[in-house]
Design a protein around this motif. Sequence first.
Motif, PDB file in Angstrom:
ATOM      1  N   THR A 379       8.991   7.328  -2.278  1.00  0.00           N
ATOM      2  CA  THR A 379       9.094   6.010  -2.748  1.00  0.00           C
ATOM      3  C   THR A 379       7.663   4.298  -2.349  1.00  0.00           C
ATOM      4  O   THR A 379       7.841   4.431  -1.170  1.00  0.00           O
ATOM      5  CB  THR A 379      10.330   4.742  -3.329  1.00  0.00           C
ATOM      6  OG1 THR A 379      11.359   5.872  -4.062  1.00  0.00           O
ATOM      7  CG2 THR A 379       9.620   3.752  -4.965  1.00  0.00           C
ATOM      8  N   PRO A 380       7.374   4.130  -2.890  1.00  0.00           N
ATOM      9  CA  PRO A 380       5.795   3.464  -2.415  1.00  0.00           C
ATOM     10  C   PRO A 380       6.413   1.651  -2.623  1.00  0.00           C
ATOM     11  O   PRO A 380       7.285   1.436  -3.327  1.00  0.00           O
ATOM     12  CB  PRO A 380       4.199   3.149  -3.722  1.00  0.00           C
ATOM     13  CG  PRO A 380       5.376   4.419  -4.508  1.00  0.00           C
ATOM     14  CD  PRO A 380       6.514   4.669  -4.538  1.00  0.00           C
ATOM     15  N   SER A 381       6.502   1.425  -1.146  1.00  0.00           N
ATOM     16  CA  SER A 381       7.331   0.442  -0.715  1.00  0.00           C
ATOM     17  C   SER A 381       6.657  -0.678  -0.091  1.00  0.00           C
ATOM     18  O   SER A 381       4.905  -0.531   0.172  1.00  0.00           O
ATOM     19  CB  SER A 381       8.475   0.678   0.143  1.00  0.00           C
ATOM     20  OG  SER A 381       9.185   1.774  -0.360  1.00  0.00           O
ATOM     21  N   ASP A 382       7.355  -1.721   0.443  1.00  0.00           N
ATOM     22  CA  ASP A 382       6.433  -3.101   0.855  1.00  0.00           C
ATOM     23  C   ASP A 382       6.245  -2.507   1.988  1.00  0.00           C
ATOM     24  O   ASP A 382       6.819  -1.815   2.765  1.00  0.00           O
ATOM     25  CB  ASP A 382       7.781  -3.849   1.240  1.00  0.00           C
ATOM     26  CG  ASP A 382       7.876  -5.057  -1.059  1.00  0.00           C
ATOM     27  OD1 ASP A 382       6.841  -4.811  -1.347  1.00  0.00           O
ATOM     28  OD2 ASP A 382       8.577  -4.987  -1.348  1.00  0.00           O
ATOM     29  N   GLY A 383       5.527  -3.467   2.756  1.00  0.00           N
ATOM     30  CA  GLY A 383       4.895  -3.157   4.376  1.00  0.00           C
ATOM     31  C   GLY A 383       5.695  -4.119   5.283  1.00  0.00           C
ATOM     32  O   GLY A 383       7.340  -4.669   4.593  1.00  0.00           O
ATOM     33  N   ALA A 384       5.467  -4.263   6.269  1.00  0.00           N
ATOM     34  CA  ALA A 384       6.560  -4.894   7.827  1.00  0.00           C
ATOM     35  C   ALA A 384       6.736  -6.404   6.795  1.00  0.00           C
ATOM     36  O   ALA A 384       6.746  -7.072   6.797  1.00  0.00           O
ATOM     37  CB  ALA A 384       4.979  -4.833   8.573  1.00  0.00           C
TER      38      ALA A 384
END
Length: 388
Positions: A379-384
């Motif tokens: 799933t496309p997700s948030d970064g660091a």
Amino acid sequence: MTHDDIATQAAADFQAQFGRPADGVWSAPGRVNLIGEHTDYNEGFVLPFAIDRRTWAAVGLRDDNTARVTSTFSDDEAEVELATVGPDSLDGWSAYPLGIAWALGQNGVDLAEQRGFDAHISSDVPVGAGLSSSAAIEGAIVLALDERWQLGLDRPTLARVGQLAENEAVGAPTGIMDQSASLLGRRDSAVFLDCRSLRSEIVDLGFADAGLAIVIIDTKVSHSHATGGYAARRASCEAGAAALGVESLRDVGVADLDRAREVMDDETFRRVRHVVTENARVLATVRALRESGPLAIGEILDASHVSMRDDFEISVPQLDLAVVEAREAGAIGARMTGGGFGGAAIALTPIELVDQVTVRVSDAFERAGFTAPEIFTVTPSDGAKREF
């Protein structure tokens, strides 16, 4: 285990390894490159997204100048003095986190004056699958050190630090795409990155609303960017740019390919043609996503794989089989992703056909006598981010 569980376990493992609590736990994701392969180091365009597979780093500052790192995926503990750390003193997996410290030093941080650190790393990003497990390590560590050393660097700068560590400390001649995706990613979106200006835009993907999933087919053919195939492709691109008298292949358009064919050998021409047409495909994908939605990008993904297979010659039989079988099972588009010579393919698939794709690809690998692939969705997700 849930991601919260893994973060909590990383903190507990740090306590067990080093005999004191961590200052915190930071994490960064792996990435899938939707399209734009081998364009980043040619100052072109890429369209990656961060995924819901992450690396966690429990980090605590020390009272001396020593850096120590341990991990769940290696029994080796690495230790260096920050004042003297350099590429020649680093090897193995620890070159990724410790290379970040060195690269920060190259960015103006006085390492001799910094407090050392201990770090314990865990991850659920598959290694060698082309999902950038390396950038996930780099992203988690660089975010932790930026905070604990109170550096105040912005995320594009942190991405450049990660790239420098990968290029010089690890010895992998990669571009800046992986680190940018890991640090800049956003949920349900891709990062449209201009690798010349380093300007980035967030592009909505709309996969869930369109009833689509990204299926990852990890072929289990491990690859390494530090080996010769990747470096040879980069050298071909540089030779092609020199033959055309341009700074980089970013300056070459599709209309220039006829002239390119006349001034270089066939192999170099095909390498150049891939990069030039791949840049055009990235722009076409962004346009299609904005104007028509994700159902319109399948044929562009297919064309990208053909170009990587035939012109850039970085595919392997397992990747080609995965792409063909996924498409036959109902995926609307499929391509290998990552640097090539192994790793993973992606298939943009209607959600109701994910199981069908999984079964068909698995059966085809078994018939071919290949190692069974690992197949899962991302799933496309948030970064660091800092976890706690």
